[in-house]
Write a protein that holds these residues in place. Sequence first.
Motif, PDB file in Angstrom:
ATOM      1  N   LYS A  42      -4.338   2.407  -3.224  1.00  0.00           N
ATOM      2  CA  LYS A  42      -3.203   2.670  -4.109  1.00  0.00           C
ATOM      3  C   LYS A  42      -2.001   1.889  -3.619  1.00  0.00           C
ATOM      4  O   LYS A  42      -1.727   1.847  -2.419  1.00  0.00           O
TER       5      LYS A  42
ATOM      6  N   ASN B  77       0.847  -1.189   0.000  1.00  0.00           N
ATOM      7  CA  ASN B  77       0.000   0.000   0.000  1.00  0.00           C
ATOM      8  C   ASN B  77       0.884   1.241   0.000  1.00  0.00           C
ATOM      9  O   ASN B  77       1.881   1.303   0.726  1.00  0.00           O
ATOM     10  N   ALA B  78       0.525   2.213  -0.827  1.00  0.00           N
ATOM     11  CA  ALA B  78       1.350   3.406  -1.014  1.00  0.00           C
ATOM     12  C   ALA B  78       1.583   4.163   0.287  1.00  0.00           C
ATOM     13  O   ALA B  78       2.623   4.804   0.457  1.00  0.00           O
ATOM     14  N   ASP B  79       0.657   4.064   1.226  1.00  0.00           N
ATOM     15  CA  ASP B  79       0.813   4.798   2.489  1.00  0.00           C
ATOM     16  C   ASP B  79       1.427   3.955   3.607  1.00  0.00           C
ATOM     17  O   ASP B  79       1.506   4.400   4.748  1.00  0.00           O
ATOM     18  N   ASP B  80       1.908   2.759   3.283  1.00  0.00           N
ATOM     19  CA  ASP B  80       2.502   1.873   4.292  1.00  0.00           C
ATOM     20  C   ASP B  80       3.995   2.188   4.426  1.00  0.00           C
ATOM     21  O   ASP B  80       4.857   1.454   3.949  1.00  0.00           O
ATOM     22  N   ASP B  81       4.271   3.298   5.096  1.00  0.00           N
ATOM     23  CA  ASP B  81       5.655   3.755   5.244  1.00  0.00           C
ATOM     24  C   ASP B  81       6.507   2.803   6.065  1.00  0.00           C
ATOM     25  O   ASP B  81       7.700   2.663   5.811  1.00  0.00           O
TER      26      ASP B  81
END
Length: 186
Positions: free
Chosen positions: A175, A140-144
């Motif tokens: 995303k 996931n794009a926000d899974d930093d």
Amino acid sequence: MAAHTPTADHSVRVAWADDAAAIAAVQVATWREEYAGVLPAEVLDAMDPEQFAAAWHQALQKPRDARNRVLVALERNDVRGFAVTQPSPDPDSDPVADGEVAELVVAPEHRGAGHGSRLVHAVVDTLRADRFTRATCWLNADDDVRRRFLTDSGWAPDGAHRSLDLHDDGSVLVKQVRLHTDLRED
């Protein structure tokens, strides 16, 4: 003579069909945490570990491809995480050269104990043994946190991205970005 304190046995091995219920429990717990705020609470609450276990049992008994692998991270005999490797299904990939890490999951309450690192090393070894030369992984794009973990392990974004339509109606889009690593030995 000093007392000897035993340490926990931590390992990774290929999953057995008997691991299905434990894998399902880890998956459901992780998805409930990771998709809170993305999926409605009633959807998350309705996830049935027994249904997941039945699907895992079937997949472990009869994989679709000889190169589909499930690895489990263990603490003694308890499953704490799992990973799934397979030939990459991406349209821009080479199914002979590109392997995919389709799942890389550690139970929320067992993160930070080294299970993820052991799984990443085992995944690389497994994909190399299956003669893949490149590995990919979608996240996931926000899974930093996961992105930092993988980039610290030598993975890097390759520029690919996608959106998953979780309800097939455009109401919930996730995303994702793709990371990759070279599996060829130096």
